[in-house]
Design an enzyme around this catalytic site. Structure first.
Site, mmCIF file in Angstrom:
data_model
loop_
_atom_site.group_PDB
_atom_site.id
_atom_site.type_symbol
_atom_site.label_atom_id
_atom_site.label_comp_id
_atom_site.label_asym_id
_atom_site.label_seq_id
_atom_site.Cartn_x
_atom_site.Cartn_y
_atom_site.Cartn_z
ATOM 1 N N SER A 160 123.327 3.842 48.486
ATOM 2 C CA SER A 160 122.472 3.192 47.485
ATOM 3 C C SER A 160 123.021 1.809 47.191
ATOM 4 C CB SER A 160 122.456 4.016 46.200
ATOM 5 O OG SER A 160 121.942 3.281 45.115
ATOM 6 N N TYR A 185 128.612 7.376 39.738
ATOM 7 C CA TYR A 185 127.554 7.287 40.749
ATOM 8 C C TYR A 185 127.877 6.202 41.775
ATOM 9 C CZ TYR A 185 122.978 6.382 42.838
ATOM 10 O OH TYR A 185 121.950 6.183 43.729
#
Length: 323
Positions: A160, A185
């Protein structure tokens, strides 16, 4: 792989390309893929498109009944039980596949979690790092003999743009102190990219090539750890949950880069690369806004990738590769 390899190749596709566009005219009959998260969001689009092109797809799922219901109209697809946060479960699923398959052409690591509340799994591991990285790391290592047997397998890992939030926190990768859900994350997504770099380095002699990618901004079940208000505050959706942010892709567009990574002849003989918008991404300078694309140098650094590999191998006890 070096930083000079992180240059666009002139792909005929783009950010607006769909999954169907990528596989149009391709016949994947005889090929077998494992797609984690293959029953929702980008994973479901990936499964649908691969099977429509003739591939056999196995979907490991933490909730097998839910997965079977979501895939009930998808042919040539099998669901098996597996929980990425439970390493014993990953080993059991891998062992089962070893009795059913004689080769594996594609491993698509699509499943993931994002910005979740603090949760401990296994021996006290941080859950995002475990679900997004350590589980997939173990799965790839345990399935490696099947990948090597395919003579041209590809491993595709969904990272990501969130990797730009942080590199690996070597001093405290499991956030024993000061948990921050976004840094957790970001670290997990950096780990996804580094995993592909070193897996490719170890596997290329067996014809196993690996790629990581940013699928784009897409509203899927990935946001389930966030409140609606958080998503509104970020300008992603309105109070009805309708997407209003700029630059968002549909799930089919989001799945396209992974499918391009899995099948494009432009990537023959290449690997260890970070991709976006159906092409190789450029290296972005520190401080570049996350939405401007590219990959941070630390997320494709071979020395960082090797260090993370050793950490992951020691933590999980996974099957070593190339030793």
């Amino acid at each position: 792989m070096s930083l000079t390899d992180q240059q666009p190749l002139g792909s005929p596709f783009s950010a607006s390309t769909t999954a169907d566009d990528v596989l149009a005219g391709l016949d994947l009959s005889g090929r077998t893929a494992v797609v984690t998260g293959g029953y929702s969001g980008l994973g479901l689009e990936t499964t649908r498109t691969l099977t429509a092109a003739g591939a056999r797809v196995v979907v490991p799922a933490r909730r097998p009944d839910v997965a079977r219901a979501a895939l009930r109209e998808v042919r040539n697809c099998e669901v098996i039980a597996m929980d990425l946060t439970d390493i014993d479960s990953v080993r059991a699923a891998s062992a089962y596949l070893g009795t059913r398959l004689d080769r594996l052409d594609l491993l698509m690591a699509v499943a993931g979690v994002m910005a979740t509340p603090e949760r401990r799994v296994g021996p006290g591991w941080e859950s995002q790092f475990t679900a997004n990285h350590l589980g997939h790391f173990t799965l790839a290592c345990e399935l490696y003999p099947l990948l090597a047997a395919a003579d041209g397998a590809r491993v595709v890992v969904n990272s990501s743009a969130g990797h730009a939030l942080t590199g690996i926190r070597w001093h405290d990768p499991h956030f024993r102190t000061g948990y921050d859900k976004w840094l957790a994350y970001g670290q997990a997504k950096t780990a996804n990219a580094l995993f592909a770099v070193h897996l490719d380095a170890l596997g290329r002699g067996d014809g196993v090539r690996a790629f990581a990618l940013h699928p784009g901004k897409i509203i899927t079940g990935l946001q389930r750890g966030m409140t609606l208000q958080e998503q509104i505050d970020r300008g992603w959706v309105d109070r009805h949950g309708t997407v209003v942010g700029d630059g968002f892709k549909s799930p089919s567009q989001g799945a396209a880069t992974g499918l391009w990574a899995a099948t494009s002849p432009l990537l023959d003989g290449r690997g260890g690369l970070y991709l976006e918008d159906c092409d190789v991404a450029r290296v972005s300078a520190p401080g570049t806004p996350m939405d401007d694309g590219g990959v941070r140098a630390y997320a494709v650094a071979p020395d960082e990738a090797a260090r993370l590999w050793d950490l992951s191998l020691a933590a999980t006890g996974a099957r070593p590769i190339g030793r």
